[in-house]
Design a protein around this motif. Structure first.
Motif, mmCIF file in Angstrom:
data_model
loop_
_atom_site.group_PDB
_atom_site.id
_atom_site.type_symbol
_atom_site.label_atom_id
_atom_site.label_comp_id
_atom_site.label_asym_id
_atom_site.label_seq_id
_atom_site.Cartn_x
_atom_site.Cartn_y
_atom_site.Cartn_z
ATOM 1 N N TYR A 4 -15.501 31.756 16.427
ATOM 2 C CA TYR A 4 -17.311 30.971 17.648
ATOM 3 C C TYR A 4 -18.121 31.963 18.142
ATOM 4 O O TYR A 4 -17.298 32.913 18.669
ATOM 5 C CB TYR A 4 -17.729 30.152 18.080
ATOM 6 N N LEU A 123 -25.115 19.940 7.219
ATOM 7 C CA LEU A 123 -24.972 18.589 8.180
ATOM 8 C C LEU A 123 -26.070 18.178 8.000
ATOM 9 O O LEU A 123 -27.060 18.675 9.112
ATOM 10 C CB LEU A 123 -24.462 18.457 9.302
ATOM 11 N N ALA A 212 -14.964 16.843 7.181
ATOM 12 C CA ALA A 212 -14.315 17.531 7.938
ATOM 13 C C ALA A 212 -13.549 17.977 6.622
ATOM 14 O O ALA A 212 -12.547 18.968 5.784
ATOM 15 C CB ALA A 212 -13.309 17.824 9.309
ATOM 16 N N MET A 223 -19.950 25.576 7.831
ATOM 17 C CA MET A 223 -20.567 24.296 7.853
ATOM 18 C C MET A 223 -21.785 25.080 9.477
ATOM 19 O O MET A 223 -21.751 25.266 9.996
ATOM 20 C CB MET A 223 -19.778 22.972 8.785
ATOM 21 N N ALA A 225 -25.086 23.322 11.979
ATOM 22 C CA ALA A 225 -25.836 21.817 12.129
ATOM 23 C C ALA A 225 -26.816 22.222 12.687
ATOM 24 O O ALA A 225 -26.892 23.782 13.280
ATOM 25 C CB ALA A 225 -24.606 21.432 12.919
ATOM 26 N N MET A 308 -18.012 17.223 17.861
ATOM 27 C CA MET A 308 -18.449 18.047 16.806
ATOM 28 C C MET A 308 -17.181 18.700 16.712
ATOM 29 O O MET A 308 -17.217 20.440 15.549
ATOM 30 C CB MET A 308 -19.508 19.036 17.288
ATOM 31 N N GLN A 309 -16.639 19.330 17.594
ATOM 32 C CA GLN A 309 -15.158 19.663 16.868
ATOM 33 C C GLN A 309 -14.184 19.779 16.516
ATOM 34 O O GLN A 309 -13.404 20.490 15.562
ATOM 35 C CB GLN A 309 -14.351 20.397 18.960
ATOM 36 N N ILE A 311 -15.044 18.646 13.590
ATOM 37 C CA ILE A 311 -15.199 19.208 11.759
ATOM 38 C C ILE A 311 -14.764 20.771 12.288
ATOM 39 O O ILE A 311 -14.310 21.688 11.103
ATOM 40 C CB ILE A 311 -16.718 19.216 12.142
ATOM 41 N N ASP A 312 -15.141 21.590 13.577
ATOM 42 C CA ASP A 312 -14.399 23.006 13.576
ATOM 43 C C ASP A 312 -13.122 22.990 13.087
ATOM 44 O O ASP A 312 -12.992 23.908 12.778
ATOM 45 C CB ASP A 312 -15.338 23.155 15.468
ATOM 46 N N LEU A 317 -17.716 25.248 11.617
ATOM 47 C CA LEU A 317 -18.903 24.821 12.250
ATOM 48 C C LEU A 317 -19.978 25.947 13.228
ATOM 49 O O LEU A 317 -19.491 26.134 14.043
ATOM 50 C CB LEU A 317 -18.709 23.807 13.125
ATOM 51 N N ARG A 318 -20.553 26.000 12.926
ATOM 52 C CA ARG A 318 -22.231 26.661 13.539
ATOM 53 C C ARG A 318 -23.375 25.824 14.018
ATOM 54 O O ARG A 318 -24.161 25.662 12.909
ATOM 55 C CB ARG A 318 -22.379 27.732 12.575
ATOM 56 N N GLN A 319 -23.683 25.915 14.839
ATOM 57 C CA GLN A 319 -24.927 24.819 15.792
ATOM 58 C C GLN A 319 -25.905 26.640 15.617
ATOM 59 O O GLN A 319 -26.058 26.825 16.379
ATOM 60 C CB GLN A 319 -24.264 24.775 17.036
#
Length: 443
Positions: A4, A123, A212, A223, A225, A308-309, A311-312, A317-319
């Protein structure tokens, strides 16, 4: 962790043992499994009901901490080295200019996240933040035409989030993956929350474990979000504008007298030590700016980011709304100018269809409060109802098993009786704490 960007506000940092600060682990559970001796941090337990998570960089285990916000990757002895922190300013811009600047920054951010990717997950809910992410992603897809997008949504099928999200996905010609939420989902999430160290209450996991697993099965490369949208795009936390939220330290209290006076007083003092360390690390002249930093730490990162981790762990996962360019731009603007109207102008730059779909929060088109609310149910889950019925005996048993060193059984039983009697309450602090204590019993 899936590499990340460290300059992202949403970067979760690493967890490390105070005995081995040079060795960082991307996930809390990695360090818990490695440790041979664990001691609960009773201060963190005493303060959890106030913030629904831990204070500062602490966890629920003594001697295990998280690297500070904007810390560099904890390798080669750099576990606590701090990166540059975006500054708050008070530039005054109108909503249209803010929307134009945010639009450009979001385009750049999403382009970075999906570069060279061929299968993108989003998401998608019935809220405004995720439809902003969807709208920009669709514009990029129309231009590049070299990647597939799959929308993921959870909630009971006949409620606003899944209904609105499906409309958006169909309009954009995207595949749509829907995940129902049931009492069994909540029961499973209590166990998962315990396995992951109880940094949040189980209800916040929703259907993330299912998402996930399915995302990994489908081969999702990344993913996206929009969880940080409210806090950056509109400066809103817990439904309140940053100008109106109470300072974090003033929200800390001995809820339900769960802790003895002596235990709570010690925890309260130590909480100020944690909060003050961030004030010294990132000084601010404005109380509003300090509040915003505090809420990013004690809500967005510690609570929402922690769950949320999940899913990561399976897919990157990228916010969106969290890149340095987005944060620097939005924080440079006077908070009084960061309003709901920004989104009204932003959506005009995307797709008019997105405006026609009601906002899940109101059942009306965005900022059209004079309209009649639609008839679709708003709540996508029935957590309160399920804990009073299907899961009642399970939760009661877990609460009774709590160690007396953590919470006296009389208090947990009184909390549960209160919850059972509040038949009209669909959420709130009592429910949140009961579910968390159930997970803590497992932990």
């Amino acid at each position: 962790m899936h590499s990340y960007p460290q300059n992202s506000l949403a970067y979760q940092g690493h967890f490390y043992s105070c005995n081995e600060p040079e060795i960082g682990h991307p996930y809390y559970t990695d360090l818990l499994k490695k440790s041979t001796y664990l001691e609960l941090d009773l201060d963190s337990i005493a303060l959890f009901p106030s913030r629904y998570t831990t204070i500062g960089d602490k966890t629920l285990v003594k001697g295990i901490r998280r690297t500070p916000l904007y810390a560099l990757d904890p390798e080669k002895g750099e576990s606590c080295t701090l990166g540059e922190f975006p500054e708050h300013n008070n530039f005054r811009l109108n909503a249209e200019d803010i929307a134009n600047g945010l639009y450009k920054a979001l385009h750049e951010e999403i382009e970075q996240y999906i570069a060279n990717k061929t299968k993108i997950g989003i998401l998608l809910s019935g809220g405004m933040d995720s439809r902003m992410v969807a709208g920009i992603t669709k514009q990029i897809q129309n231009r590049r035409k070299d990647f597939e997008v799959i929308a993921f949504c959870w909630g009971q099928a006949d409620t606003r989030d899944p209904v609105y999200a499906k409309r958006i996905a169909e309009h954009f010609d995207w595949s749509f993956e829907h995940f129902n939420i049931t009492a069994e989902t909540l029961q499973r999430n209590i166990s998962i929350c315990a396995e992951e160290g109880c940094l949040y209450s189980p209800q916040h996991l929703h259907a993330m474990p299912d998402v996930a697993d399915r995302a990994k099965e489908l081969g999702i490369d990344v993913m996206l979000a929009g969880s940080y949208g409210d806090s950056l795009g509109r400066a809103v936390f817990f439904g309140k504008h940053i100008n109106d939220v109470l300072p974090v330290q003033s929200t800390i209290r001995n809820w339900f007298y769960m802790s003895s006076r002596r235990r709570y007083n010690d925890a309260y003092k130590n909480a100020f030590t944690e909060i003050n360390s961030y004030w010294k690390r990132y000084p601010s002249k404005e109380s509003v700016s300090r509040n915003e930093t505090d809420y990013q730490i004690h809500y967005m990162r510690n609570q929402l980011g922690s769950c949320m981790q999940h899913i990561d762990k399976k897919v990157p996962l990228r916010q969106v709304f969290s890149s340095r360019s987005v944060v620097s731009f939005m924080w440079s603007i006077d908070p009084s100018c960061r309003t709901d109207e920004t989104y009204l102008h932003l959506i005009k730059l995307l797709d008019p269809f997105l405006f026609e779909i009601p906002w899940a929060r109101t059942g009306k088109r965005y900022m059209n409060n004079d309209e009649v609310e639609d008839s679709i149910a708003s709540a996508f889950s029935e957590y309160a109802l399920w804990t009073r019925n299907e899961l009642s005996s399970t939760i009661r048993e877990l609460l009774n098993k709590l160690s007396r060193s953590i919470l006296h059984p009389d208090i947990s039983n009184a909390l549960f009786k209160t919850h059972l009697s509040q038949k009209r309450m669909k959420g709130g602090r009592v429910l949140e704490i009961i579910l968390w204590l159930s997970a803590l019993s497992h932990f």
